[in-house]
Structure formats: structure tokens, C-alpha cells
Design an enzyme around this catalytic site. Structure first.
Site, PDB file in Angstrom:
ATOM      1  N   HIS A 139       0.821  -1.232   0.000  1.00 25.46           N
ATOM      2  CA  HIS A 139       0.000   0.000   0.000  1.00 25.46           C
ATOM      3  C   HIS A 139       0.853   1.279   0.000  1.00 25.46           C
ATOM      4  O   HIS A 139       0.298   2.378  -0.013  1.00 25.46           O
ATOM      5  CB  HIS A 139      -0.900   0.053   1.243  1.00 25.46           C
ATOM      6  CG  HIS A 139      -1.831  -1.113   1.396  1.00 25.46           C
ATOM      7  ND1 HIS A 139      -2.732  -1.483   0.429  1.00 25.46           N
ATOM      8  CD2 HIS A 139      -1.998  -2.003   2.419  1.00 25.46           C
ATOM      9  CE1 HIS A 139      -3.416  -2.551   0.846  1.00 25.46           C
ATOM     10  NE2 HIS A 139      -2.984  -2.888   2.043  1.00 25.46           N
ATOM     11  N   ASP A 158      -2.572 -11.260  -0.756  1.00 28.71           N
ATOM     12  CA  ASP A 158      -3.029 -10.599   0.474  1.00 28.71           C
ATOM     13  C   ASP A 158      -4.529 -10.297   0.290  1.00 28.71           C
ATOM     14  O   ASP A 158      -4.972 -10.036  -0.832  1.00 28.71           O
ATOM     15  CB  ASP A 158      -2.235  -9.304   0.670  1.00 28.71           C
ATOM     16  CG  ASP A 158      -2.500  -8.647   2.008  1.00 28.71           C
ATOM     17  OD1 ASP A 158      -1.643  -8.764   2.899  1.00 28.71           O
ATOM     18  OD2 ASP A 158      -3.559  -7.984   2.161  1.00 28.71           O
ATOM     19  N   HIS A 194      -6.167  -7.775   1.119  1.00 33.71           N
ATOM     20  CA  HIS A 194      -6.395  -6.372   0.741  1.00 33.71           C
ATOM     21  C   HIS A 194      -5.782  -6.120  -0.644  1.00 33.71           C
ATOM     22  O   HIS A 194      -4.754  -6.704  -0.974  1.00 33.71           O
ATOM     23  CB  HIS A 194      -5.756  -5.432   1.765  1.00 33.71           C
ATOM     24  CG  HIS A 194      -6.246  -5.660   3.157  1.00 33.71           C
ATOM     25  ND1 HIS A 194      -5.587  -6.477   4.049  1.00 33.71           N
ATOM     26  CD2 HIS A 194      -7.356  -5.203   3.794  1.00 33.71           C
ATOM     27  CE1 HIS A 194      -6.265  -6.510   5.183  1.00 33.71           C
ATOM     28  NE2 HIS A 194      -7.344  -5.750   5.065  1.00 33.71           N
ATOM     29  N   ASP A 217      -3.612 -12.629   5.501  1.00 33.40           N
ATOM     30  CA  ASP A 217      -4.767 -12.135   6.253  1.00 33.40           C
ATOM     31  C   ASP A 217      -6.101 -12.627   5.683  1.00 33.40           C
ATOM     32  O   ASP A 217      -7.160 -12.267   6.192  1.00 33.40           O
ATOM     33  CB  ASP A 217      -4.747 -10.599   6.380  1.00 33.40           C
ATOM     34  CG  ASP A 217      -4.257  -9.907   5.133  1.00 33.40           C
ATOM     35  OD1 ASP A 217      -4.198 -10.561   4.076  1.00 33.40           O
ATOM     36  OD2 ASP A 217      -3.937  -8.707   5.203  1.00 33.40           O
TER      37      ASP A 217
HETATM   38 ZN   LIG Z   1      -3.620  -7.220   3.980  1.00 31.48          ZN
END
Ligand SMILES: [Zn+2]
Length: 346
Positions: A126, A163, A165, A250
């Protein structure tokens, strides 16, 4: 098929302390390090990172931002953004997280191993060119991909981001380029809420971003169906020279932030799939970098499954074949969005 693996680890990755209540805690990596000491004790497996150079960081990041991070070393605690904070030595961990990935790249390109797992923090996918975001400071794999293009003259790099996200910053870095194909599975209901199936790249990069916005009920069978139907043709047609993996865990059912339904077995199967795919494209080296994963037990268990496959301690049986109706619907949607480019759909 044999695959030699190296693992990057360093106690200095524990020095980044974003606050006692913060989910991206040093406890995450401590739990992983405890597991590898016990289950993977062979000292030959491990490499130490070097510090990334300023020039390497600035392949992606603004010099003023790199300076800003360096300046945080003078203060005990600095809040960079509402979700990302640093302690006095976080700059060192962040520098070494990029350096660890680059060290892995170097080992892979020198033919010392076929796979490398950089067990570092803070995570990176990110991190924006001029701003920390989503627990990330520097874009570890973004710098690595850019460096691999420039230093080793590679023409086709695949980034697989599993991931839960979306790796918005990684996607943005290469959105207009065909030399890096970004492939991500993620749940869009959570931060950063990007990565819909119709985000496919622009200009030269049209068709070279493949997004799989998964559903919240995502389980192992769905995940393996999606990767079997979509990642396999992408690799076979794109023929990457290097495979980078934003390895976040995650999506595990125990994760306090992810809350989908994957188990650690799924990460072992995904790794096995990557190894088979790499075999099919001239043994393209595989570099994994740790991203998220916030339940310390689930994280260590998941990393163990990945390393079992890469170090050959693991199962050698075939990956089970899974089919689910909801995965089939998403496969259709993603294929339709990409059919007009014909890069991997034909
Ligand atoms: Zn994540």
C-alpha cells in the site's frame, strides 16, 4: 523437480514498533521466526538483508519522502498517517525490508536458488511514492520490480498478490506498463476499496492488470478454483521471467482483519501451483515478500505451509481439483473483462 529456497530474516525487522495496540506488531514476525527456528533449522537456508541504497528507494519513492522517513529516526514516535506510525528505528526496518527483497532478487538472478521468501516487515503493497499508507512505509516489491527491469533488463515480471487487501500502490506503479503484470485477489469491502474486475490497466498496460475481487465467504476451494482458471492461463501466455508474490496471509479464517475463510493449507497449494507454473516457463525464479497476516498463530502456520513446499519437506501429492459455482461466476466476469485484450484469454 528440485527447488532450492533461501529465506531472508533479520532481528532488526522487529525494531519497527507502530504502537502497542497496532495490528502490525513485531509479535507477528517473532511468531514466524520462532516457527522457522524450530521447523527449518538448517542455517544454509538463511540470508541477511543489506540496506537498500537511496538510488534504489528513489526508483519508486520521492526523495523528499525518503528524507521524511529518515528524519523520523530522531523521534521516539511519529504518526505518519492515521493508520501508519513509526518508532525511532522503524526507518531501519523499512530500509531493510526493501533491502531484503533486493537481496533475494540478487540471489535468484545469480542462480543461487529458485525461490526466496523475504520474511520482513513493515509490509509494502500500500506504500505510495510519496506517502505511507495501510501499515506500509516503502513499496518493497515495487522497488524490487523496478530494479529488476532496470538492472537485469527483464521484459516480463508477474506480481501475484494474494493478500486479502488490494495492493493499490503496487497496481498504480505499473498500471500503464506491460512489462509488469499485476494479478491480485482481494476483498473490496475493506481498505483500500480498490481493485474491481474492470480495473485492467491503461495505455501500454491495458490488459496487464488482473483483479479478482473475491467474496467474503472465500474458502480454499474457491481460491484454488480462481487461481487454477485464471493464474494458469496468465502465466502460460505471459511467460514471466520473474514471479514476485505479495504474500499476505490475512485471508486466513482466524485473521482479525481479513475474516474470509482460507486455511493454511490453501497457501501451501498456492505455492505448489506457483512452483509448477514456474517449471512451465523456463524455471522463472519466485520471490515472495511477507505482506499482511495479523493472527500470529495463523501467520506462522501459513508461512510453514509455504516453506514446506519450497524446501521440499512438504506434501508431494497433486493439488486437489476444486470447483465452486461462485468462483466460476467470478472467473467468467474477469475473463470477459479481459477478452478484448486477448493477452491470456485466447
Ligand atoms: Zn492485507
Amino acid at each position: 523437480m528440485t527447488i532450492a529456497v533461501r529465506v531472508i530474516r533479520d532481528e532488526r525487522y522487529l525494531e519497527h514498533r507502530p504502537g502497542s495496540e497496532h495490528p502490525e506488531s513485531p509479535k507477528r514476525l517473532r511468531s514466524v521466526y520462532r516457527m522457522i527456528e524450530k521447523d527449518f533449522p538448517d542455517a544454509d537456508l538463511y540470508l541477511e538483508p543489506d540496506l537498500a541504497t537511496l538510488e534504489q528507494l528513489e526508483l519508486v519513492h520521492a526523495p523528499s519522502y525518503v528524507r521524511q522517513i529518515l528524519d523520523t529516526s530522531e523521534r521516539e514516535f511519529t504518526t505518519l498517517t492515521p493508520d501508519t506510525a513509526v518508532s525511532a528505528k522503524s526507518y531501519l526496518s523499512a530500509w531493510l525490508a526493501v533491502g531484503g527483497c533486493l537481496k533475494g532478487l540478487e540471489a535468484l538472478m545469480a542462480g543461487q536458488c529458485r525461490a526466496c521468501f523475504c520474511l520482513a516487515r513493515p509490509p509494502g503493497h500500500h506504500a505510495l511514492p510519496d506517502r505511507a499508507s495501510g501499515f506500509c512505509i516503502f513499496n518493497n516489491l515495487g522497488v524490487t520490480a523496478r530494479y529488476a527491469l532496470e538492472q537485469y533488463g527483464l521484459k516480463r515480471i508477474l506480481i501475484v498478490d494474494w493478500d486479502i487487501h488490494h495492493g493499490n500502490a503496487l497496481q498504480n506503479l505499473f498500471y500503464s506498463e506491460s512489462a509488469v503484470l499485476y494479478f491480485s485477489s482481494h476483498y473490496m469491502g475493506w481498505f483500500p476499496h480498490t481493485g474491481d474486475w474492470d480495473e485492467t490497466g491503461q495505455g501500454e498496460g491495458e490488459g496487464y492488470t488482473v483483479n479478482l475481487p473475491v467474496f467474503k465467504e472465500l474458502g480454499d476451494a474457491d481460491m484454488m478454483h480462481l487461481y487454477g482458471e485464471l493464474l494458469v492461463p496468465v502465466v502460460q501466455r505471459y511467460k514471466p521471467e520473474l514471479i514476485l508474490v505479495a504474500a499476505g496471509f490475512d485471508g486466513h479464517h482466524r485473521d482479525p482483519l481479513g475474516r474470509t475463510r482460507l486455511t493454511e493449507s490453501c497457501f501451501g497449494w498456492l505455492t505448489q501451483l506457483l512452483v509448477q507454473l514456474s517449471d512451465s516457463v523456463n524455471a522463472a525464479p519466485i520471490l515472495l515478500a511477507l505482506e499482511g497476516g495479523y493472527d500470529t498463530h495463523a501467520l506462522a502456520a501459513s508461512v510453514r505451509e509455504v516453506l514446506k513446499v519450497l524446501s521440499h519437506q512438504g506434501r508431494r501429492e497433486r493439488i486437489p481439483t476444486f470447483k465452486t459455482e461462485r468462483a466460476a461466476q467470478l472467473v467468467e466476469k474477469v475473463r470477459r473483462a479481459h477478452a478484448r485484450y486477448g493477452i491470456w484469454t485466447r
